[in-house]
Scaffold this active site. Structure first.
Site, PDB file in Angstrom:
ATOM      1  CE  LYS A  26      -2.029   1.727   3.973  1.00 52.67           C
ATOM      2  NZ  LYS A  26      -1.233   3.308   4.557  1.00 52.67           N
ATOM      3  CG  ASN A  27       2.313   2.715   3.656  1.00 52.29           C
ATOM      4  OD1 ASN A  27       1.287   3.173   3.121  1.00 52.29           O
ATOM      5  ND2 ASN A  27       2.425   2.511   4.609  1.00 52.29           N
ATOM      6  CB  CYS A  30      -5.608  10.381  10.810  1.00 51.09           C
ATOM      7  SG  CYS A  30      -4.110   9.787  10.941  1.00 51.09           S
ATOM      8  NE  ARG A  54      -0.255  10.473  10.140  1.00 48.60           N
ATOM      9  CZ  ARG A  54      -0.933   9.533   9.027  1.00 48.60           C
ATOM     10  NH1 ARG A  54      -1.442   9.017   9.713  1.00 48.60           N
ATOM     11  NH2 ARG A  54      -0.081   9.158   8.209  1.00 48.60           N
ATOM     12  CG  ASP A 103       2.710   1.414   9.077  1.00 46.40           C
ATOM     13  OD1 ASP A 103       3.377   1.929   8.475  1.00 46.40           O
ATOM     14  OD2 ASP A 103       2.891   2.695  10.231  1.00 46.40           O
ATOM     15  NE  ARG A 113      -7.325   4.125   5.358  1.00 47.07           N
ATOM     16  CZ  ARG A 113      -7.021   5.417   5.680  1.00 47.07           C
ATOM     17  NH1 ARG A 113      -7.520   6.280   6.618  1.00 47.07           N
ATOM     18  NH2 ARG A 113      -6.307   5.997   4.454  1.00 47.07           N
TER      19      ARG A 113
HETATM   20  C1  EPZ Z   1       4.178   7.281   6.124  1.00 41.67           C
HETATM   21  O1  EPZ Z   1       3.565   8.070   6.995  1.00 41.67           O
HETATM   22  C2  EPZ Z   1       3.067   6.046   6.133  1.00 41.67           C
HETATM   23  N1  EPZ Z   1       1.826   5.803   5.201  1.00 41.67           N
HETATM   24  C3  EPZ Z   1       2.665   5.696   7.596  1.00 41.67           C
HETATM   25  O2  EPZ Z   1       1.825   4.129   6.984  1.00 41.67           O
HETATM   26  C4  EPZ Z   1       3.774   5.291   8.775  1.00 41.67           C
HETATM   27  O3  EPZ Z   1       3.196   4.948   9.699  1.00 41.67           O
HETATM   28  C5  EPZ Z   1       4.706   6.703   8.014  1.00 41.67           C
HETATM   29  O4  EPZ Z   1       5.173   6.625   7.277  1.00 41.67           O
HETATM   30  C6  EPZ Z   1       6.015   6.319   9.387  1.00 41.67           C
HETATM   31  O5  EPZ Z   1       6.986   5.028   8.619  1.00 41.67           O
HETATM   32  C7  EPZ Z   1       2.325   5.692   3.484  1.00 41.67           C
HETATM   33  O6  EPZ Z   1       3.645   5.814   3.585  1.00 41.67           O
HETATM   34  C8  EPZ Z   1       0.583   6.202   3.002  1.00 41.67           C
HETATM   35  P1  EPZ Z   1       5.957  10.372   8.069  1.00 41.67           P
HETATM   36  P2  EPZ Z   1       3.755   9.951   6.300  1.00 41.67           P
HETATM   37  O7  EPZ Z   1       5.826  12.238   7.858  1.00 41.67           O
HETATM   38  O8  EPZ Z   1       4.383   9.790   5.666  1.00 41.67           O
HETATM   39  C9  EPZ Z   1       5.616  14.019  11.824  1.00 41.67           C
HETATM   40  C10 EPZ Z   1       0.200   2.822   7.663  1.00 41.67           C
HETATM   41  O9  EPZ Z   1      -0.727   2.713   8.996  1.00 41.67           O
HETATM   42  N2  EPZ Z   1       5.301  14.876  10.928  1.00 41.67           N
HETATM   43  O10 EPZ Z   1       7.007  10.241   8.248  1.00 41.67           O
HETATM   44  O11 EPZ Z   1       2.378  10.781   7.276  1.00 41.67           O
HETATM   45  C11 EPZ Z   1       3.585  12.742  11.478  1.00 41.67           C
HETATM   46  O12 EPZ Z   1       3.492  14.167  12.954  1.00 41.67           O
HETATM   47  C12 EPZ Z   1       0.392   3.997   8.098  1.00 41.67           C
HETATM   48  O13 EPZ Z   1       0.620   2.430   6.723  1.00 41.67           O
HETATM   49  C13 EPZ Z   1       5.568  15.981  10.807  1.00 41.67           C
HETATM   50  O14 EPZ Z   1       5.619  16.751  11.678  1.00 41.67           O
HETATM   51  O15 EPZ Z   1       4.583   9.557   7.491  1.00 41.67           O
HETATM   52  C14 EPZ Z   1       4.991  11.623  12.148  1.00 41.67           C
HETATM   53  O16 EPZ Z   1       4.853  11.953  13.261  1.00 41.67           O
HETATM   54  C15 EPZ Z   1      -0.006   5.156   9.139  1.00 41.67           C
HETATM   55  N3  EPZ Z   1       5.734  17.235   9.755  1.00 41.67           N
HETATM   56  C16 EPZ Z   1       5.879  11.715  12.714  1.00 41.67           C
HETATM   57  O17 EPZ Z   1       6.997  12.890  11.383  1.00 41.67           O
HETATM   58  C17 EPZ Z   1       5.680  16.416   8.665  1.00 41.67           C
HETATM   59  O18 EPZ Z   1       5.432  17.493   7.111  1.00 41.67           O
HETATM   60  C18 EPZ Z   1       6.373  10.888  10.939  1.00 41.67           C
HETATM   61  O19 EPZ Z   1       6.341  11.127   9.978  1.00 41.67           O
HETATM   62  C19 EPZ Z   1       5.364  15.494   8.534  1.00 41.67           C
HETATM   63  C20 EPZ Z   1       5.198  14.355   9.466  1.00 41.67           C
END
Ligand code: EPZ
Length: 419
Positions: free
Chosen positions: A22-23, A116, A121, A305, A397
Site C-alpha cells: 500500500k505505502n 487522523c 499529521r 505500523d 483500507r
Molecule cells: C507514512 O506516513 C506511512 N503512510 C505511514 O503508514 C507510516 O506509519 C509512516 O510513514 C511512518 O513510517 C504512507 O506511506 C501512506 P511521516 P507519513 O511523514 O508519511 C511527523 C499505515 O498504517 N511529521 O514519516 O504521514 C508526523 O506527525 C500508515 O500504513 C511532521 O511533523 O509519516 C509523524 O509524527 C500510518 N511534519 C512523523 O513525522 C511533516 O510535515 C512521521 O510521519 C510530516 C510528518
C-alpha cells in the site's frame, strides 16, 4: 459498518502470498501523472486507499483502466490541479499528489489534510521543502495553494526523516532546473521503490535507502512504461504475528526478507523459529511467546505500523513488555479494546506497559484505525471464544483480502455486512 466475526484458538498453518505494498503504491500512483503518458502498474493491492488515489487521478483528468493485477494510467490530459476536498479528507496521504502536480503543472491546490486517528499529521516539512525549491505557498480558509514559475533545485535538510515529505519533495524535484539534495531523508523501502519507478520513467534519482537523496532535474520523461510494485512488508509482519498469536506454523511468499528484519528479529527474541529463503519466510511459533521490549523508530528501526500488532502478541507473552511509540503521538487508542479482551496494558505517555496474560477472551471490539484494527484481528485469532471486530472499513483500507488469506491458513473468520 461491516464486522469480522472471528472464532479464536485455532492454530494457523500453511502458506500465503503477500500482496503489493500500500505505502509504495500510493506515491507511485501519484507519480504516474508526471510523464503525461501511459503507465502500466502491476501488483498494486486492490484496497480502499489505492481506490481513492485512483479516483483522485480520474478527477484530475487521467483515464484509468483496471484489469486483474494491472492498472493502466493514461495521464496525457491533466485539466484540474486541485485535489478534491472530500477525497483528501478520506485519505490524507493524497497530499503526495502536490509534488507531482507541481512538477507537471506548476500548480497544486488542496485542503489542509486534517489530523487522523493516530495523530495531528502536520505537513510543515512538506511545505518547508517546497519553499526551498522555489514554490510559493498561500494558506487560507483551510486551503493550501502552491504555485511556481519554475522549480529550482536546492539543498534541503528535513528536521525529521518524514516518509511523506521525502516522497513529496522527490516528486516536485524530478523536472526541476538543476539538482536537489534531500538530507535526513526517510530510508524506508517504499522510498527505494519510488526511486526505481521514477528512474524507469527517465528521472535521475540516487541515494534512496540512505539519508541523502539526490534528484538531478530532467527535461523529458519517458511517455509509456510499466512497473511492478514491491511487496507489502507490513502485511507480511501482520501475518507472521497472526501465526505467532496462534502458535502456528506458516510460510509467507513474495516478500523481501530484509524489509522486515527488525520484525523477524523481535519474533525470534520472543521464541519463534524463523527460516528465511530468497523471497519466502517460514515461522514456527509452537513455543510459548516470551515478553520483549519494543521501541518504534524510523526505518531501519522497528516500524511504528507494527506497534499495535506486536502489542497484541505481547499481551499473551510470558512476562512484562515495554513498548515505546516514538513516531506518532496518539497510536495507543486500540489498547482499550484489547483490555476488553482481557489484556493487561497500562499507558503512560508514549509508553505502554504490557503484563502478559495466559489467554485473551472473545469480546465485541471496535477498530480505531487501520493498524489498531489489525491488532484486534490478531488478538481475536488467539482468544478463547468468538470476537466481533466492528468498523472493519479501517482495516480494508490497507489489507487486501485479509479474511480470505487467514481462512486459507485455517482461521475461522467471516465478514458480517453492516445493518
Ligand atoms: C507514512 O506516513 C506511512 N503512510 C505511514 O503508514 C507510516 O506509519 C509512516 O510513514 C511512518 O513510517 C504512507 O506511506 C501512506 P511521516 P507519513 O511523514 O508519511 C511527523 C499505515 O498504517 N511529521 O514519516 O504521514 C508526523 O506527525 C500508515 O500504513 C511532521 O511533523 O509519516 C509523524 O509524527 C500510518 N511534519 C512523523 O513525522 C511533516 O510535515 C512521521 O510521519 C510530516 C510528518
Amino acid at each position: 459498518m461491516a464486522k469480522y466475526i472471528i472464532e479464536g484458538g485455532r492454530k494457523l498453518e500453511g502458506e500465503i502470498e503477500i500482496s503489493g505494498s500500500k505505502n509504495a503504491s500510493l506515491p507511485i500512483i501519484a507519480a504516474s501523472i508526471l510523464n503525461s503518458g501511459v503507465t502500466k502498474l502491476y501488483n498494486v493491492p486492490n484496497i480502499r486507499d489505492t481506490q481513492i488515489m485512483i479516483e483522485i487521478l480520474k478527477v484530475l483528468g487521467c483515464k484509468i483502466k483496471k484489469s486483474s493485477g494491472k492498472i493502466v494510467i493514461d495521464s496525457r490530459k491533466i485539466q484540474i490541479h486541485e485535489i478534491p476536498e472530500e477525497l483528501m479528507r478520506k485519505m490524507r496521504s493524497s497530499v503526495i499528489l502536490a509534488g507531482a502536480l507541481l512538477s507537471r503543472c506548476n500548480e497544486a491546490i488542496f485542503s489542509c489534510p486534517g489530523g487522523c486517528d493516530i495523530g495531528a499529521r502536520p505537513i510543515d516539512l512538506h511545505l518547508e521543502g517546497f519553499k526551498q525549491i522555489g514554490i510559493y505557498i498561500e494558506e487560507n480558509a483551510g486551503k493550501i495553494k502552491c504555485n511556481c514559475q519554475n522549480i529550482i533545485g536546492n539543498e534541503i535538510t528535513l528536521d525529521f526523516p518524514s516518509v511523506g515529505a521525502t516522497e513529496n519533495i522527490m516528486l516536485a524535484a524530478v523536472n526541476a532546473e538543476g539538482k536537489t539534495i534531500i538530507k535526513n531523508a526517510a530510508r524506508e523501502p517504499e522510498i527505494i521503490d519510488l526511486q526505481c519507478f521514477l528512474n524507469k520513467m527517465g528521472a535521475k534519482v540516487t541515494g534512496a535507502g540512505e539519508s541523502v537523496i539526490t534528484i538531478q532535474g530532467v527535461k523529458q520523461l519517458k511517455k509509456d512504461f510499466g512497473y511492478k510494485v514491491m511487496p507489502d512488508r507490513i502485511e507480511a509482519g501482520t501475518i507472521l504475528c497472526a501465526a505467532a498469536a496462534t502458535n502456528g506454523k506458516v510460510a509467507i511468499n513474495n516478500i523481501v526478507p530484509e524489509h522486515i528484519s527488525a520484525i523477524t528479529y523481535k519474533l525470534e527474541k520472543m521464541g519463534c523459529k524463523i527460516k528465511i529463503e530468497k523471497n519466502k519466510i517460514y515461522i514456527d511459533a509452537s513455543k510459548k511467546l516470551k515478553a520483549q521490549d519494543i521501541k518504534t523508530m524510523p526505518y531501519p528501526g522497528f516500524p511504528t505500523d507494527m506497534q499495535s500488532i506486536f502489542t497484541s502478541i505481547l499481551s499473551i507473552s510470558k512476562g512484562t513488555s515495554i513498548v515505546v511509540e516514538n513516531i506518532f503521538e496518539n497510536r495507543y487508542r486500540y489498547t482499550s479494546e484489547l483490555i476488553r479482551m482481557g489484556a493487561k496494558i497500562k499507558i503512560e505517555g508514549k509508553t505502554a506497559i504490557i503484563k502478559g496474560v495466559r489467554r485473551l477472551y472473545g469480546a465485541s471490539v471496535t477498530s480505531t484505525d487501520l493498524r489498531g484494527g489489525a491488532s484486534l484481528v490478531v488478538a481475536a485469532l488467539s482468544a478463547k471464544g468468538t470476537t466481533e471486530v466492528s468498523n472493519i472499513e479501517y482495516i480494508l483500507r490497507g489489507y487486501e483480502n485479509l479474511d480470505k488469506k487467514l481462512t486459507k491458513l485455517g482461521a475461522k473468520i467471516k465478514i458480517k455486512e453492516g445493518d
